[in-house]
Write a protein that holds these residues in place. Structure first.
Motif, PDB file in Angstrom:
ATOM      1  N   ILE A 241       2.711  -4.647  -9.985  1.00  0.00           N
ATOM      2  CA  ILE A 241       3.156  -3.488  -9.212  1.00  0.00           C
ATOM      3  C   ILE A 241       4.608  -3.652  -8.783  1.00  0.00           C
ATOM      4  CG2 ILE A 241       2.771  -2.118  -7.119  1.00  0.00           C
ATOM      5  CD1 ILE A 241      -0.168  -2.951  -7.260  1.00  0.00           C
ATOM      6  N   ASP A 242       5.366  -2.574  -8.925  1.00  0.00           N
ATOM      7  CA  ASP A 242       6.731  -2.511  -8.426  1.00  0.00           C
ATOM      8  C   ASP A 242       6.666  -1.844  -7.056  1.00  0.00           C
ATOM      9  OD1 ASP A 242       9.505  -2.790  -8.487  1.00  0.00           O
ATOM     10  OD2 ASP A 242       9.799  -0.814  -9.359  1.00  0.00           O
ATOM     11  N   PHE A 243       6.846  -2.606  -6.002  1.00  0.00           N
ATOM     12  CA  PHE A 243       6.513  -2.117  -4.667  1.00  0.00           C
ATOM     13  C   PHE A 243       7.545  -1.215  -3.996  1.00  0.00           C
ATOM     14  CE2 PHE A 243       3.318  -5.386  -5.145  1.00  0.00           C
ATOM     15  CZ  PHE A 243       2.218  -4.786  -4.561  1.00  0.00           C
ATOM     16  N   PRO A 244       8.843  -1.381  -4.205  1.00  0.00           N
ATOM     17  CA  PRO A 244       9.770  -0.471  -3.515  1.00  0.00           C
ATOM     18  C   PRO A 244       9.475   1.011  -3.735  1.00  0.00           C
ATOM     19  CG  PRO A 244      10.971  -2.361  -4.327  1.00  0.00           C
ATOM     20  CD  PRO A 244       9.563  -2.488  -4.880  1.00  0.00           C
ATOM     21  N   PRO A 245       9.173   1.483  -4.967  1.00  0.00           N
ATOM     22  CA  PRO A 245       8.847   2.903  -5.113  1.00  0.00           C
ATOM     23  C   PRO A 245       7.542   3.301  -4.413  1.00  0.00           C
ATOM     24  CG  PRO A 245       9.505   1.964  -7.217  1.00  0.00           C
ATOM     25  CD  PRO A 245       9.300   0.818  -6.277  1.00  0.00           C
ATOM     26  N   VAL A 246       6.601   2.381  -4.326  1.00  0.00           N
ATOM     27  CA  VAL A 246       5.344   2.668  -3.633  1.00  0.00           C
ATOM     28  C   VAL A 246       5.591   2.854  -2.138  1.00  0.00           C
ATOM     29  CG1 VAL A 246       3.046   1.789  -3.071  1.00  0.00           C
ATOM     30  CG2 VAL A 246       4.011   1.382  -5.353  1.00  0.00           C
ATOM     31  N   LEU A 247       6.346   1.942  -1.546  1.00  0.00           N
ATOM     32  CA  LEU A 247       6.649   2.044  -0.121  1.00  0.00           C
ATOM     33  C   LEU A 247       7.512   3.265   0.163  1.00  0.00           C
ATOM     34  CD1 LEU A 247       7.299  -1.740   0.669  1.00  0.00           C
ATOM     35  CD2 LEU A 247       5.173  -0.434   0.861  1.00  0.00           C
ATOM     36  N   ALA A 248       8.416   3.580  -0.772  1.00  0.00           N
ATOM     37  CA  ALA A 248       9.232   4.788  -0.613  1.00  0.00           C
ATOM     38  C   ALA A 248       8.353   6.032  -0.619  1.00  0.00           C
ATOM     39  CB  ALA A 248      10.275   4.866  -1.724  1.00  0.00           C
ATOM     40  N   ALA A 249       7.322   6.038  -1.466  1.00  0.00           N
ATOM     41  CA  ALA A 249       6.412   7.192  -1.521  1.00  0.00           C
ATOM     42  C   ALA A 249       5.649   7.339  -0.211  1.00  0.00           C
ATOM     43  CB  ALA A 249       5.441   7.035  -2.687  1.00  0.00           C
ATOM     44  N   LEU A 250       5.244   6.219   0.385  1.00  0.00           N
ATOM     45  CA  LEU A 250       4.552   6.284   1.675  1.00  0.00           C
ATOM     46  C   LEU A 250       5.471   6.864   2.750  1.00  0.00           C
ATOM     47  CD1 LEU A 250       2.650   2.873   1.592  1.00  0.00           C
ATOM     48  CD2 LEU A 250       1.594   5.138   1.635  1.00  0.00           C
ATOM     49  N   ARG A 251       6.723   6.460   2.752  1.00  0.00           N
ATOM     50  CA  ARG A 251       7.674   7.039   3.711  1.00  0.00           C
ATOM     51  C   ARG A 251       7.907   8.518   3.415  1.00  0.00           C
ATOM     52  NH1 ARG A 251      10.471   2.119   2.832  1.00  0.00           N
ATOM     53  NH2 ARG A 251      11.887   3.196   1.431  1.00  0.00           N
ATOM     54  N   GLU A 252       8.011   8.842   2.144  1.00  0.00           N
ATOM     55  CA  GLU A 252       8.282  10.222   1.730  1.00  0.00           C
ATOM     56  C   GLU A 252       7.214  11.188   2.225  1.00  0.00           C
ATOM     57  OE1 GLU A 252       7.654  12.516  -2.458  1.00  0.00           O
ATOM     58  OE2 GLU A 252       8.861  10.686  -2.551  1.00  0.00           O
ATOM     59  N   ILE A 253       5.956  10.770   2.190  1.00  0.00           N
ATOM     60  CA  ILE A 253       4.875  11.677   2.612  1.00  0.00           C
ATOM     61  C   ILE A 253       4.673  11.658   4.124  1.00  0.00           C
ATOM     62  CG2 ILE A 253       3.704  11.403   0.385  1.00  0.00           C
ATOM     63  CD1 ILE A 253       1.615   9.676   1.884  1.00  0.00           C
ATOM     64  N   GLY A 254       5.444  10.825   4.819  1.00  0.00           N
ATOM     65  CA  GLY A 254       5.334  10.766   6.272  1.00  0.00           C
ATOM     66  C   GLY A 254       4.125  10.005   6.769  1.00  0.00           C
ATOM     67  N   TYR A 255       3.652   9.055   5.980  1.00  0.00           N
ATOM     68  CA  TYR A 255       2.477   8.282   6.396  1.00  0.00           C
ATOM     69  C   TYR A 255       2.822   7.409   7.595  1.00  0.00           C
ATOM     70  CZ  TYR A 255      -1.349   4.912   6.301  1.00  0.00           C
ATOM     71  OH  TYR A 255      -2.401   4.111   6.652  1.00  0.00           O
ATOM     72  N   ARG A 256       1.989   7.473   8.641  1.00  0.00           N
ATOM     73  CA  ARG A 256       2.246   6.732   9.873  1.00  0.00           C
ATOM     74  C   ARG A 256       1.153   5.719  10.209  1.00  0.00           C
ATOM     75  NH1 ARG A 256       6.477   8.166   8.811  1.00  0.00           N
ATOM     76  NH2 ARG A 256       7.914   9.524   9.950  1.00  0.00           N
ATOM     77  N   GLY A 257       0.137   5.602   9.356  1.00  0.00           N
ATOM     78  CA  GLY A 257      -0.933   4.648   9.612  1.00  0.00           C
ATOM     79  C   GLY A 257      -0.538   3.239   9.218  1.00  0.00           C
ATOM     80  N   LEU A 258      -1.482   2.320   9.365  1.00  0.00           N
ATOM     81  CA  LEU A 258      -1.233   0.937   8.977  1.00  0.00           C
ATOM     82  C   LEU A 258      -1.213   0.790   7.461  1.00  0.00           C
ATOM     83  CD1 LEU A 258      -3.408  -1.121  11.497  1.00  0.00           C
ATOM     84  CD2 LEU A 258      -0.917  -0.895  11.466  1.00  0.00           C
ATOM     85  N   VAL A 259      -0.378  -0.118   6.992  1.00  0.00           N
ATOM     86  CA  VAL A 259      -0.348  -0.555   5.595  1.00  0.00           C
ATOM     87  C   VAL A 259      -0.739  -2.025   5.642  1.00  0.00           C
ATOM     88  CG1 VAL A 259       1.061  -0.811   3.513  1.00  0.00           C
ATOM     89  CG2 VAL A 259       1.520   1.084   5.104  1.00  0.00           C
ATOM     90  N   ALA A 260      -2.025  -2.292   5.457  1.00  0.00           N
ATOM     91  CA  ALA A 260      -2.566  -3.619   5.760  1.00  0.00           C
ATOM     92  C   ALA A 260      -2.765  -4.454   4.499  1.00  0.00           C
ATOM     93  CB  ALA A 260      -3.885  -3.497   6.518  1.00  0.00           C
ATOM     94  N   VAL A 261      -2.241  -5.651   4.520  1.00  0.00           N
ATOM     95  CA  VAL A 261      -2.389  -6.588   3.405  1.00  0.00           C
ATOM     96  C   VAL A 261      -3.858  -6.932   3.236  1.00  0.00           C
ATOM     97  CG1 VAL A 261      -1.748  -8.854   2.511  1.00  0.00           C
ATOM     98  CG2 VAL A 261      -0.083  -7.502   3.850  1.00  0.00           C
ATOM     99  N   GLU A 262      -4.334  -6.832   1.989  1.00  0.00           N
ATOM    100  CA  GLU A 262      -5.749  -7.066   1.681  1.00  0.00           C
ATOM    101  C   GLU A 262      -5.865  -8.227   0.695  1.00  0.00           C
ATOM    102  OE1 GLU A 262     -10.006  -5.750   1.553  1.00  0.00           O
ATOM    103  OE2 GLU A 262      -8.350  -5.609   2.965  1.00  0.00           O
TER     104      GLU A 262
END
Length: 315
Positions: A241-262
């Motif tokens: 997985i290339d994570f910067p675009p994934v995290l950018a997408a979470l910011r883009e949609i305005g997600y405010r919940g936890l992003v918890a390491v599993e």
């Protein structure tokens, strides 16, 4: 060490860590380590040694955890994926798909009640693997009925549910979640828990597109690395997985919940793995998200998902 939740940027993601990756720690100690490392929250898996909902004195123990979370400044989601809490012989049994799902439904109702008392942002659960003796139609009917009971309990106390698609389970992808959501009448209290690794494992679309696809219903995010077609939670950088675009997408949609390491199989080195994970995520979040994604494209869903536990393929 930094204090929990120190990043006050308006669009900053809130990283958490799952207690199933701290299985060898007392819960109080696990929470302290997670906070001291600088995480904003915790994904608490109810289990034998981590707030067992079937052990005596639950109300007193819940109050103690509430005080601990408040003292440490940690947000919370409740996870219900304990492996042998309900049956010491059979992993995850019984599920909502078994002949007698009574104990599973009771567990989920208790999880909802605990979530309400702790002010959890979400209570997450999943379908389970269909037993060989149960037909797909019967399994689906049981799932819908069981979920309806859990939704009713959540609605009664104002708790948000996050249903997680899980590779190899009856509901394993976003399309399955949409079917279930519709079958239940699209309840407002039933959102989706999205595991980023699962998206790479089997979804037909690039991972950032999966995030955007469920934006309206996203209430809980689990994050880990993974490879295509293999359901194995990996440390960041060990998968595809290339994570910067994934995290950018979470910011883009305005997600405010936890992003918890599993990372449920890394308890043997929990503090070190948790520290490295947060460092990785912070670096990825700060990276130039305009660069081309390394491995985000998919070539269609795999025909089966291999589970490393027993090297079988789950169709």
């Amino acid at each position: 060490m930094t204090a929990a939740g120190t990043d006050t940027t308006a669009d900053a993601l809130r990283f958490g860590y799952g207690t199933n990756g701290f299985a060898n720690h007392r819960l109080d100690d696990a929470l302290a380590v997670i906070a001291d490392l600088g995480y904003s929250g915790v994904a608490l898996t109810l289990d034998h040694d981590h707030l067992d909902p079937f052990a005596p004195g639950l109300a007193v123990r819940v109050d103690a955890v509430a005080r601990r979370l408040a003292d440490l400044g940690l947000g919370l989601v409740i996870e219900t994926g304990a492996r042998f809490l309900l049956d010491p012989w059979h992993k995850h049994a019984p599920t909502l798909l078994h002949d007698d799902p009574t104990l599973r439904i009771e567990f989920l109702r208790r999880a909802v009640a605990v979530g309400a008392d702790l002010g959890a942002e979400a209570v997450s659960f999943w379908a389970g693997v269909r037993p060989d003796t149960v037909t797909p139609a019967v399994a689906w009917d049981r799932l819908v009925a069981g979920c309806a009971a859990v939704v009713e309990a959540a609605e009664a106390v104002g708790v948000t549910l996050g249903f997680e698609p899980e590779p190899g389970m009856l509901v394993e992808d976003i399309a399955d979640w949409r079917r279930l959501h519709a079958a239940l009448g699209s309840p407002a209290r039933l959102g989706i828990t999205l595991d980023i690794g699962h998206c790479r494992c089997l979804e037909p679309r690039p991972v950032p597109d999966c995030v955007r696809d469920v934006a309206a219903h996203l209430v809980n995010v689990q994050i880990d690395d993974m490879r295509r077609g293999v359901h194995e939670h990996l440390e960041f950088g060990a998968g595809e997985i290339d994570f910067p675009p994934v995290l950018a997408a979470l910011r883009e949609i305005g997600y405010r919940g936890l992003v918890a390491v599993e990372l449920p199989r890394h308890s043997h080195a929990a503090p070190t793995v948790a520290a490295h994970s947060l460092e990785f995520l912070r670096t990825a979040a700060a990276a130039d998200t305009a660069r081309p994604a390394r491995c985000s494209a998919s070539t269609g869903a795999p025909s089966g998902v291999r589970a490393p536990d027993d090297d079988r393929r789950v169709e």
